[in-house]
Design an enzyme around this catalytic site. Sequence first.
Site, PDB file in Angstrom:
ATOM      1  CG  MET A   1      -1.801   1.156   1.415  1.00 45.72           C
ATOM      2  SD  MET A   1      -3.016   0.895   2.745  1.00 45.72           S
ATOM      3  CE  MET A   1      -1.963   0.699   4.180  1.00 45.72           C
TER       4      MET A   1
ATOM      5  NE  ARG B   1      -7.018   4.106   9.592  1.00 48.67           N
ATOM      6  CZ  ARG B   1      -7.552   5.195   9.091  1.00 48.67           C
ATOM      7  NH1 ARG B   1      -8.871   5.291   8.980  1.00 48.67           N
ATOM      8  NH2 ARG B   1      -6.794   6.203   8.697  1.00 48.67           N
TER       9      ARG B   1
ATOM     10  CE1 TYR C   1       1.393  -0.697  12.294  1.00 48.25           C
ATOM     11  CE2 TYR C   1       3.372  -0.854  10.970  1.00 48.25           C
ATOM     12  CZ  TYR C   1       2.480  -1.422  11.827  1.00 48.25           C
ATOM     13  OH  TYR C   1       2.672  -2.731  12.221  1.00 48.25           O
ATOM     14  CD  GLU C   2      -1.747   0.791   7.665  1.00 53.49           C
ATOM     15  OE1 GLU C   2      -2.436   1.557   6.985  1.00 53.49           O
ATOM     16  OE2 GLU C   2      -0.834   0.106   7.183  1.00 53.49           O
ATOM     17  N   GLY C   3      -2.592   5.489  10.285  1.00 51.36           N
ATOM     18  CA  GLY C   3      -3.315   6.575  10.951  1.00 51.36           C
ATOM     19  C   GLY C   3      -2.984   6.570  12.428  1.00 51.36           C
TER      20      GLY C   3
END
Length: 597
Positions: free
Chosen positions: A164, A297, A441-443
């Site tokens: 990604m 997430r 990571y991932e927000g």
Amino acid sequence: MAEYQAPLRDMRFLLNEIFDAPGQWASLPGLSENVDPETADAILEEAGKIAAGSLAPLNQSGDEEGCHWDNGTVTTPEGFKDAYQTYAEGGWVGLGGDPNYGGMGMPKSLVAQVEEMVQGANMAFGLCPMLTAGACLALHAHGSEELKQKYLPKMYEGTWSGAMDLTEPHAGTDLGIIRTKAKPNDDGSYSITGTKIFITWGEHDMAENIIHLVLAKLPDAPPGPKGISLFLVPKYEVNDDDSLGEHNALSCGSLEEKMGIHGSATCVMNYDGARGFLVGEPHKGLMAMFTMMNYERLGVGIQGVGAAEASYQNALAYARERLQSRSPTGAQEKDKVADPILVHPDVRRMLLKMKAHTEGSRAFITYVAQWLDQAKFAEDAEFQKKADAMVALLTPVAKAFLTDRALDTCVIGQQVFGGHGYIREWGQEQLVRDTRITQIYEGTNGIQAMDLMGRKVVANNGQFFEYFADDVADFITENQDDPALEGYIQPLASAIERLADVTEHVINSAGDNPTEVGAAAVDYLDLFGLTAEAYLWARMVKAAKPKADNDTSGFYTGKLKTARFFYDRLLPQTVALAEGIRNGSDSMMAFSEEEFG
């Protein structure tokens, strides 16, 4: 260092005795023909063997060796490539994939348990199949039939992996300002040019091909996030007969030097007119990518549970063996120079906090996964809509609350070890380093809290929250006279009422003051997470209580005592969190820039 053992007993308890997963699977078209209790149990058993036998032994050595970069080529630590081949050949990469394209079609409530074992055994390794599964999900939801037929089967079988590609050196959370460009070609493909950073497993030697999902902007793109499109960009071109062609115009410029997860390759990826293919509609790429992001997430939350479980296993084994001082009630092992530190109240406090949050977190993941299965397979359109809302509401909690508690659990485990927890040979310091990234990571977890408070609660005036509150209220109503739950129903009722009151308070306050959402967000997420864990611990008490009297294993009695610890020592934190939220944003927003010093 304790050898990792998959927590199969607890997983079976959740699936079979708490959530009646086999009953749900049998009731959902699309699942009933793919899985039954015997199949599910065999999957858990085999996954546990692979996690403990193949992946966990590579965890520390992979961290110590790390990945190697040489002129764009990335070589994985010794043993990773063989372990990946074993994992892929077993069909594990496509465990939850669509059977129409070669996946196994297993429910998320089962897949989540497998993912936890993989992540708990070796997080760096586990990131690769996790990202592939997420890329498959986005491609399946938004790609053309031609793209799905061409790429999904090889990705499900693990021959090709996925990555990604979002972040750029100047653009992290604010993806609207990305600079990567996509120029249309005459044959319907696009030439992708730009640089992406922090790309996990963007380059490696474990799979034959790597399929990148890349965010970029078309020449006519409107500014901001509404101008982002999503493109599939393979490392190697794929010929019409599905054989691999030439190397695409992309390369790994370097590997990041990181605090943890050294066994995984975190890449700087350069695209120099690489050939790519549009996934979904032009300028709708962010929506398509968020299909993958939301999956990741939840996956990061699962990573947290796996790491917390590994930390607890390590700390418990050490506390049973380490001899220091005598018990405050008198010597327990008089034939030894001291008692095991497990006898000391403060060590028990640490271990029980770890145990309560880890088992509560596993229950929370399974709860969310069941809602995901309903959202995907339920036939009733209204119920499916509710399930979608619940997944949207619970996903940021799963990502942020569970990883915050996971790092707490790893640090507490390190504290149980004392000085030995700071020493490399015991493996505990690696868990602290590895788990830290799950909050980022991932927000980042602050962004997750803002998403929960702002988008999932305030923006819909609490509608999504009401679904969750009703679920808890139904349980309370149905069990308020159950003697097994005496001492739990009333505190749970108070907790959900407290959460509901705070929810209403923030919704009302946000209308007059836009800073209220951000000021409340992190504390609100913690308040929500603790309340959700209280609900799930009450459900575990209900299942464990009837079996505790004849329990010789200590499993059910241990459940009851852990629940009691959670309600006595951890749930009261919700009172302070609620009070802090009600105090509003004034004290933090009153500072001028100069007053920060």
